[in-house]
Design a protein around this motif. Structure first.
Motif, PDB file in Angstrom:
ATOM      1  N   LEU A 112      72.606  64.853  41.761  1.00  0.00           N
ATOM      2  CA  LEU A 112      71.893  64.607  43.018  1.00  0.00           C
ATOM      3  C   LEU A 112      71.533  63.139  43.159  1.00  0.00           C
ATOM      4  O   LEU A 112      71.601  62.564  44.242  1.00  0.00           O
ATOM      5  CB  LEU A 112      70.613  65.440  43.072  1.00  0.00           C
ATOM      6  N   VAL A 156      67.800  64.349  53.122  1.00  0.00           N
ATOM      7  CA  VAL A 156      68.081  62.914  53.190  1.00  0.00           C
ATOM      8  C   VAL A 156      68.637  62.564  54.572  1.00  0.00           C
ATOM      9  O   VAL A 156      68.209  61.602  55.220  1.00  0.00           O
ATOM     10  CB  VAL A 156      69.083  62.508  52.087  1.00  0.00           C
ATOM     11  N   LEU A 157      69.589  63.390  55.031  1.00  0.00           N
ATOM     12  CA  LEU A 157      70.205  63.099  56.334  1.00  0.00           C
ATOM     13  C   LEU A 157      69.184  63.201  57.458  1.00  0.00           C
ATOM     14  O   LEU A 157      69.206  62.405  58.401  1.00  0.00           O
ATOM     15  CB  LEU A 157      71.368  64.056  56.601  1.00  0.00           C
ATOM     16  N   GLN A 194      69.227  69.889  49.546  1.00  0.00           N
ATOM     17  CA  GLN A 194      68.783  68.557  49.137  1.00  0.00           C
ATOM     18  C   GLN A 194      69.316  67.477  50.059  1.00  0.00           C
ATOM     19  O   GLN A 194      68.564  66.648  50.545  1.00  0.00           O
ATOM     20  CB  GLN A 194      69.216  68.260  47.696  1.00  0.00           C
ATOM     21  N   TRP A 195      70.651  67.473  50.295  1.00  0.00           N
ATOM     22  CA  TRP A 195      71.163  66.345  51.072  1.00  0.00           C
ATOM     23  C   TRP A 195      70.799  66.439  52.536  1.00  0.00           C
ATOM     24  O   TRP A 195      70.748  65.432  53.233  1.00  0.00           O
ATOM     25  CB  TRP A 195      72.648  66.077  50.866  1.00  0.00           C
ATOM     26  N   SER A 196      70.529  67.654  53.023  1.00  0.00           N
ATOM     27  CA  SER A 196      70.174  67.720  54.441  1.00  0.00           C
ATOM     28  C   SER A 196      68.826  67.036  54.676  1.00  0.00           C
ATOM     29  O   SER A 196      68.623  66.412  55.714  1.00  0.00           O
ATOM     30  CB  SER A 196      70.158  69.162  54.934  1.00  0.00           C
ATOM     31  N   LEU A 198      80.041  65.673  51.744  1.00  0.00           N
ATOM     32  CA  LEU A 198      78.829  66.462  51.539  1.00  0.00           C
ATOM     33  C   LEU A 198      79.131  67.955  51.566  1.00  0.00           C
ATOM     34  O   LEU A 198      78.672  68.703  50.705  1.00  0.00           O
ATOM     35  CB  LEU A 198      77.788  66.110  52.593  1.00  0.00           C
ATOM     36  N   SER A 239      74.372  71.961  47.251  1.00  0.00           N
ATOM     37  CA  SER A 239      73.083  71.269  47.308  1.00  0.00           C
ATOM     38  C   SER A 239      72.715  70.914  48.743  1.00  0.00           C
ATOM     39  O   SER A 239      72.082  69.901  48.980  1.00  0.00           O
ATOM     40  CB  SER A 239      73.096  70.023  46.444  1.00  0.00           C
ATOM     41  N   HIS A 240      73.142  71.739  49.673  1.00  0.00           N
ATOM     42  CA  HIS A 240      72.867  71.445  51.077  1.00  0.00           C
ATOM     43  C   HIS A 240      71.394  71.196  51.333  1.00  0.00           C
ATOM     44  O   HIS A 240      71.008  70.288  52.054  1.00  0.00           O
ATOM     45  CB  HIS A 240      73.371  72.582  51.960  1.00  0.00           C
ATOM     46  N   LEU A 269      74.419  61.434  44.280  1.00  0.00           N
ATOM     47  CA  LEU A 269      74.681  61.794  45.673  1.00  0.00           C
ATOM     48  C   LEU A 269      73.839  60.951  46.626  1.00  0.00           C
ATOM     49  O   LEU A 269      74.319  60.506  47.673  1.00  0.00           O
ATOM     50  CB  LEU A 269      74.386  63.281  45.866  1.00  0.00           C
ATOM     51  N   VAL A 270      72.573  60.712  46.235  1.00  0.00           N
ATOM     52  CA  VAL A 270      71.701  59.919  47.108  1.00  0.00           C
ATOM     53  C   VAL A 270      72.267  58.506  47.277  1.00  0.00           C
ATOM     54  O   VAL A 270      72.316  57.964  48.381  1.00  0.00           O
ATOM     55  CB  VAL A 270      70.268  59.878  46.547  1.00  0.00           C
ATOM     56  N   ILE A 329      75.184  58.649  49.600  1.00  0.00           N
ATOM     57  CA  ILE A 329      74.779  58.753  51.002  1.00  0.00           C
ATOM     58  C   ILE A 329      74.300  57.404  51.523  1.00  0.00           C
ATOM     59  O   ILE A 329      74.621  57.011  52.649  1.00  0.00           O
ATOM     60  CB  ILE A 329      73.679  59.827  51.173  1.00  0.00           C
TER      61      ILE A 329
END
Lengths: 207, 480
Positions: B202, B270-271, B266-268, B256, B263-264, B205-206, B209
């Motif tokens: 993760l 951030v978005l 989590q990243w959602s 993504l 990990s939707h 991933l950050v 992004i």
């Protein structure tokens, strides 16, 4: 044991010299620290059993790139003292940001280590039956041909860009014309003048 | 090694572009700068041909999954290639008028399109990174293309330095992901993440992004956008705000949802944060602008926020909304910039918003077109921009993100102010001076009018045609 010592030594030198690249006052010193960082990274590659990459790093980065940097830094007429004027002013803010980032990274690393750093994954053991060069050669033009070619286009764009942005055709410059040079013959370029004996020739007469 | 010919067949559109660009480079190098017009025409045809090849080509994946040709990639590529072709047409006339016509401009755009195509169909981290570098490097050069102009050089340099920084972030994220997942391919990463949810993954991933958000100029990674939009040549900005944005959005969606579908949650988050900041920065930052291109920069920041909201929804409906929104947005932007290119006074392009005052007297048709485009970007029904936002807000609300959608709605009301100001200036204010505008270049004028005509009324027909296409492109992504 010896390997661990070598690893920590090389890693520490790489990190410290990386830091000094950014903080050194004199840009020429920065480049020299950069060369040291490259050398230490090459040492780390050797520890990993990737001798070929280590040699490439030394040859390409130290031999070509860093020396090029050195030339550019020395030739640029930039007042580096002036460039650093804002340094002290922005330092506290930058320090806060990097401190937060560092704290986050440490927290994540701790969390990761507690959860089992690699989840049971171990790095692939370097196989002893092929050399580094053979191993890379087997995949570079087969499995990785797509990336290899695309990277080639990246370099092509860099070249086109450098030419587009810097090349100027100045009108009063004499250029080499190979066709003209090759097609020259004696009759076009040499003329026989008869000179009076005892008088010599002057430049005006020749023209 | 699965056979090379089928792999090359799949990647035929990129191959055509790459080989074509090399041929055009040779043509240009041997004929010289006189060939600028010829190379431009050929590059436009080449891009259209590549779009046709992409659309008619087979589906599948090649090069060990690094290259994916699926409906999403194909849809993205056709939008990318066609908008790049329009940017070449716009640029050709502009370069001639400013006397910097050189054949490298279309060649660089074609090479950038190769990279954008790679991004749209990248199936692993290396092809993602190489594609991004390929197109960004060409864009850095294009930003500084007008090299005798100080502002253009500044734009190029700023874009380059900040772009390098973002590439660093992206690479750091990619290396963390590779380190933890043990694979470069999005498929394998997704499969690994199912069994081993990992904090390190993760974390990577950050960073990924952040790097990608920089490329689409989403706030808080938008610092370069106003300066680059202001300094770079106008046709180049027209390219910046269209094709690369589509490519990067498709890439974000694929990375993504293809690589981190698990990990939707989590990243959602951030978005969503990025979208919200983009709304605010775009809407309020634009209010004080005097330069039209700076204004459009802030407008693009806000609009990217809407598009990211579609991805944040994480559903195939959200992805469809994003594709729809980006397509309509690209057409609006191309129209806006084409009209901007067609307006000049005594040989100098109109740059300040105040210079648009009283345009209705001088150029009624252009004023009508600009009004339609402004209303469309503003999101007024029934213009095309409204439909884009309608899809995005609908998808966001369905995914339970209605508070964010409401915030977006508020932001678009704030942003409406600056579009309405343009309309007011054109129709109700007296011109600042009596100098008439110059004769408009044909190609820019017609492209502007055509885009305006698409924004309204053709969009109604266009929607019936785009809807099934985007639906097919987004099928198979997201969770329901």
């Amino acid at each position: 044991m010896l390997q661990s010592i070598a690893f920590f030594l090389l890693a520490a030198v790489a990190t410290v010299s990386g830091l000094l690249v950014v903080t050194a006052r004199n840009p020429v010193h920065s480049v020299l620290w950069l060369i040291l960082a490259f050398f230490s990274s090459a040492g780390l590659f050797v520890l990993l059993g990737a001798e070929f990459l280590a040699m490439l790093l030394v040859v390409v980065y130290v031999g070509a790139v860093a020396v090029l940097f050195l030339f550019v830094v020395m030739m640029l007429d930039v007042d580096f003292v002036k460039l650093r004027e804002g340094y002290a002013r922005y330092l506290p803010f930058g320090a806060i940001i990097s401190g937060v980032l560092l704290a986050e990274m440490i927290m994540v690393s701790v969390a990761v280590v507690q959860g089992g750093a690699t989840n049971g994954r171990t790095p692939v053991e370097p196989s002893l039956d092929v050399t580094n060069v053979q191993a890379i050669g087997r995949v570079l033009y087969t499995d990785y041909i797509y990336f290899f070619q695309a990277a080639g286009i990246v370099l092509l764009i860099a070249m086109i860009g450098a030419i587009t942005l810097t090349l100027r055709h100045k009108p009063h410059i004499k250029r080499q014309n190979i066709t003209d040079q090759v097609n020259r013959d004696r009759n076009k370029s040499v003329e026989v003048k008869s000179a009076q004996s005892g008088q010599g020739v002057s430049a005006e007469e020749l023209l | 090694m699965p056979d090379l010919s089928s792999a090359l067949h799949l990647a035929a559109s990129e191959l055509t572009l790459a080989v074509g660009a090399l041929v055009l480079l040779m043509v240009g190098a041997f004929i010289g700068d006189k060939s600028a017009r010829l190379v431009s025409i050929l590059s436009t045809l080449l891009l259209i041909a590549a779009a046709v090849i992409a659309v008619t080509g087979p589906w599948g994946s090649a090069f060990n999954g690094a290259y994916i040709a699926d409906p999403l990639a194909i849809y993205g590529k056709s939008v990318i290639y066609l908008s790049a072709a329009v940017a070449i047409i716009l640029g050709d006339g502009w370069m001639k008028r400013t006397r910097i016509a050189k054949f490298e401009y279309p060649v660089l755009i074609v090479l950038a399109s190769v990279g954008m195509g790679m991004m749209a169909s990248s199936g692993d981290l290396i092809s993602m990174y190489v594609g991004i570098e390929l197109h960004s490097l060409a864009l850095y050069v294009l930003a500084a293309y007008h090299r005798d102009d100080v502002k253009a050089s500044e734009a190029g340099l700023k874009y380059f330095v900040l772009g390098a920084l973002s590439s660093g972030l992206l690479l750091y994220g990619a290396s963390l992901i590779y380190g933890f997942a043990g694979s470069m391919r999005f498929e394998d990463i997704a499969a690994f993440a199912v069994d081993h949810p990992s904090t390190g993954l993760l974390f990577g991933l950050v960073f990924l992004i952040c790097g990608l958000a920089f490329k689409v100029s989403a706030a808080p990674f938008h610092m370069w956008t106003p300066d680059v939009y202001e300094g770079a040549p106008t046709p180049v900005v027209a390219l910046f705000s269209t094709a690369p944005k589509v490519a990067a959005m498709v890439l974000i969606a694929r990375a993504l949802e293809g690589g981190f579908g698990e990990s939707h949650a989590q990243w959602s988050q951030v978005l969503i944060a990025i979208s919200l900041i983009s709304f605010v920065v775009g809407a309020f930052g634009g209010l004080a602008q005097k330069d039209i291109q700076r204004l459009l920069a802030y407008s693009s920041i806000a609009n990217i926020g809407y598009a990211l909201l579609g991805i944040a929804a994480g559903t195939s409906q959200g992805l469809q909304a994003m594709l729809m929104f980006m397509t309509l947005y690209v057409i609006d932007q191309l129209g806006f910039f084409a009209i901007l290119l067609s307006l000049s006074k005594s040989g100098r392009p109109i740059r300040r918003i105040a210079d648009l005052a009283g345009l209705k007297k001088d150029r009624p048709l252009t004023a009508v077109a600009l009004t339609i485009l402004s209303l469309s970007v503003l999101g007024m029904p029934p213009f095309s921009g409204f439909w884009g936002k309608y899809y995005v807000f609908g998808a966001a609300a369905n995914a339970g993100l209605w508070p964010v959608a409401a915030a977006g709605l508020v932001a678009s009301v704030v942003a409406a102010f600056y579009y309405l100001r343009i309309i007011k200036l054109m129709w109700f204010d007296a011109p600042v001076d009596d100098v008439p505008t110059d004769k408009a270049p044909v190609e820019a004028k017609w492209i502007g009018w055509a885009c305006a005509a698409f924004s309204f009324p053709l969009v109604i027909l266009g929607l019936t045609w785009l809807e099934p296409l985007t639906k097919a492109a987004s099928a198979g992504f997201g969770n329901g």
